[in-house]
Design a protein around this motif. Structure first.
Motif, short mmCIF file in Angstrom:
data_model
loop_
_atom_site.label_atom_id
_atom_site.label_comp_id
_atom_site.label_asym_id
_atom_site.label_seq_id
_atom_site.Cartn_x
_atom_site.Cartn_y
_atom_site.Cartn_z
N PHE A 118 45.03 48.42 -3.09
CA PHE A 118 46.24 48.44 -3.91
C PHE A 118 46.57 49.85 -4.43
O PHE A 118 47.65 50.06 -5.00
CB PHE A 118 46.12 47.46 -5.09
CG PHE A 118 44.99 47.73 -6.04
CD1 PHE A 118 45.16 48.55 -7.14
CD2 PHE A 118 43.75 47.14 -5.84
CE1 PHE A 118 44.13 48.79 -8.03
CE2 PHE A 118 42.70 47.37 -6.73
CZ PHE A 118 42.89 48.20 -7.82
N MET A 119 45.67 50.80 -4.22
CA MET A 119 45.94 52.19 -4.61
C MET A 119 46.44 53.03 -3.44
O MET A 119 47.15 54.02 -3.66
CB MET A 119 44.67 52.84 -5.16
CG MET A 119 44.26 52.40 -6.54
SD MET A 119 42.86 53.40 -7.12
CE MET A 119 42.71 52.80 -8.81
N GLU A 120 46.07 52.69 -2.24
CA GLU A 120 46.37 53.54 -1.09
C GLU A 120 47.87 53.77 -0.92
O GLU A 120 48.66 52.82 -0.92
CB GLU A 120 45.78 52.95 0.19
CG GLU A 120 44.26 53.02 0.24
CD GLU A 120 43.69 52.60 1.58
OE1 GLU A 120 44.48 52.22 2.47
OE2 GLU A 120 42.45 52.67 1.75
N ASN A 121 48.23 55.06 -0.82
CA ASN A 121 49.61 55.48 -0.55
C ASN A 121 50.61 55.07 -1.62
O ASN A 121 51.81 55.00 -1.36
CB ASN A 121 50.07 54.97 0.82
CG ASN A 121 49.28 55.58 1.96
OD1 ASN A 121 49.15 56.80 2.04
ND2 ASN A 121 48.73 54.73 2.82
N GLU A 122 50.13 54.85 -2.85
CA GLU A 122 51.01 54.47 -3.95
C GLU A 122 51.05 55.60 -4.98
O GLU A 122 50.03 55.91 -5.60
CB GLU A 122 50.53 53.17 -4.61
CG GLU A 122 50.61 51.94 -3.71
CD GLU A 122 52.04 51.54 -3.37
OE1 GLU A 122 52.96 51.89 -4.15
OE2 GLU A 122 52.24 50.89 -2.32
N ALA A 123 52.23 56.17 -5.18
CA ALA A 123 52.36 57.34 -6.06
C ALA A 123 51.98 57.04 -7.50
O ALA A 123 51.55 57.94 -8.23
CB ALA A 123 53.79 57.88 -6.00
N ILE A 124 52.12 55.80 -7.93
CA ILE A 124 51.81 55.46 -9.32
C ILE A 124 50.36 55.78 -9.67
O ILE A 124 50.03 56.10 -10.82
CB ILE A 124 52.11 53.96 -9.59
CG1 ILE A 124 52.04 53.69 -11.10
CG2 ILE A 124 51.13 53.06 -8.82
CD1 ILE A 124 52.48 52.30 -11.49
N TRP A 125 49.45 55.78 -8.64
CA TRP A 125 48.04 56.03 -8.91
C TRP A 125 47.71 57.51 -8.94
O TRP A 125 46.55 57.89 -9.07
CB TRP A 125 47.18 55.30 -7.88
CG TRP A 125 47.30 53.82 -8.05
CD1 TRP A 125 47.97 52.94 -7.26
CD2 TRP A 125 46.77 53.04 -9.14
NE1 TRP A 125 47.90 51.67 -7.77
CE2 TRP A 125 47.17 51.70 -8.92
CE3 TRP A 125 46.00 53.34 -10.27
CZ2 TRP A 125 46.82 50.67 -9.79
CZ3 TRP A 125 45.66 52.33 -11.14
CH2 TRP A 125 46.07 51.01 -10.90
N HIS A 126 48.73 58.35 -8.87
CA HIS A 126 48.50 59.78 -9.12
C HIS A 126 47.90 59.96 -10.51
O HIS A 126 46.95 60.73 -10.70
CB HIS A 126 49.81 60.55 -9.01
CG HIS A 126 49.72 61.98 -9.46
ND1 HIS A 126 49.41 63.01 -8.60
CD2 HIS A 126 49.87 62.56 -10.69
CE1 HIS A 126 49.38 64.15 -9.27
NE2 HIS A 126 49.66 63.91 -10.55
N GLY A 127 48.46 59.27 -11.51
CA GLY A 127 48.00 59.48 -12.87
C GLY A 127 47.90 58.22 -13.71
O GLY A 127 47.97 58.31 -14.94
N LYS A 128 47.72 57.07 -13.08
CA LYS A 128 47.61 55.81 -13.80
C LYS A 128 46.16 55.35 -13.84
O LYS A 128 45.50 55.28 -12.81
CB LYS A 128 48.47 54.73 -13.14
CG LYS A 128 48.40 53.36 -13.80
CD LYS A 128 49.29 52.36 -13.05
CE LYS A 128 49.26 50.98 -13.67
NZ LYS A 128 47.96 50.31 -13.56
N ALA A 129 45.68 55.02 -15.02
CA ALA A 129 44.32 54.51 -15.15
C ALA A 129 44.28 53.03 -14.83
O ALA A 129 45.17 52.28 -15.26
CB ALA A 129 43.81 54.74 -16.57
#
Length: 280
Positions: free
Chosen positions: A244-255
């Protein structure tokens, strides 16, 4: 020195540390997870360094230019002996040595402070020129993000490194096509990356940055290269190994939440290298 299987296990441990630390506080998990294979190879198989003697003059240097992914660096440093593993739990706490962007004045073993992007290669150039003056053949490895090379200073530094034939430098571009505002190609397209570095006079290698064998071979080629700096264009995936993190920009800086962290740890799987952090 660690073999390929061991480096993969270390990278998995680094990813687990990243998830645990960011879920307990805040941080930038996606890029740190995506660069874990590169950082594991550096700290456990490549760098000539002495964790018990962090100021050893003839050490190789690692410059983390995109300092926001420092959880991966802190994990590698702790697990290679620079400071106690338990100290990782102080990440981003008041008065901690492990802040959200690295501070070399606080933590022995860090080669540079980082926060404003685009400065790492200039710092690496200075280190390489200083080494040349004192007759040292120590290597300097500098990691940058792909969005970061939208900064003009990176290309000024690239010209400088090529002009001075700084073959002690390996610049590793973590190319995941994600930055805080979305896909790099949509924010400001930087392609073709490899061709640009070649045009600037760099020895250029393109690899899968999440495949340890390819990372190892690229560093071997860098160590054999003379006369020009080396650019390693490493195709990586943000949040690699966590679906669910792969290639998702939201996980640049979301804990991740507690539930998301639990799922992420399950997907990453256990590691035979060292023990997990004890939940606090």
């Amino acid at each position: 020195m660690a073999n390929t299987r061991e480096v993969k296990e270390i990278a998995k441990r680094i990813k687990r540390d990243v998830i645990q630390l960011t879920s307990k506080n805040t941080g930038h998990p996606g890029g740190a997870i995506g660069a874990a294979d590169i950082i594991a190879e550096l700290y456990f198989n490549r760098l000539h360094h002495r964790p018990s003697q962090p100021d050893w003059e003839d050490r190789d240097r690692f410059v983390l230019s995109n300092g926001h992914i420092c959880t991966a660096l802190y994990s590698a440093m702790a697990r290679s002996g620079y400071f106690p593993i338990e100290e990782l739990w102080t990440f981003r706490k008041l008065h901690s040595r492990l802040q959200g962007h690295p501070s070399r004045h606080d933590l022995p073993g860090l080669e540079t402070s980082a926060g404003p992007l685009g400065q790492g290669l200039s710092i690496a150039n200075g280190m390489a020129l200083a080494n040349r003056l004192r007759g040292s053949d120590a290597k300097i490895y500098c990691l940058v993000g792909d969005g970061e090379i939208q900064e003009g200073q990176v290309w000024e530094a690239a010209m400088t490194a090529a002009h001075h034939h700084l073959d002690q430098i390996a610049l590793i571009v973590s190319w995941n096509d994600i930055q805080i505002d979305g896909h790099v190609k949509d924010v400001m397209n930087i392609e073709p990356i490899a061709e640009k570095f070649k045009a600037f006079g760099w020895h250029t290698i393109e690899i899968d940055g999440n495949e340890v064998n390819e990372v190892k071979k690229a560093f071997d080629l860098f160590e054999q290269n003379t006369g020009a700096p080396t650019a390693i264009i490493a195709k990586t995936v943000i949040g690699k190994g966590v679906s669910f993190m792969e290639n998702e920009a939201i996980w640049h800086g979301k804990a991740p939440s507690t539930e998301e962290a639990t799922r992420a740890l399950e997907e990453i799987g256990t590691s035979s290298f060292g023990s997990d952090l004890i939940a606090k």
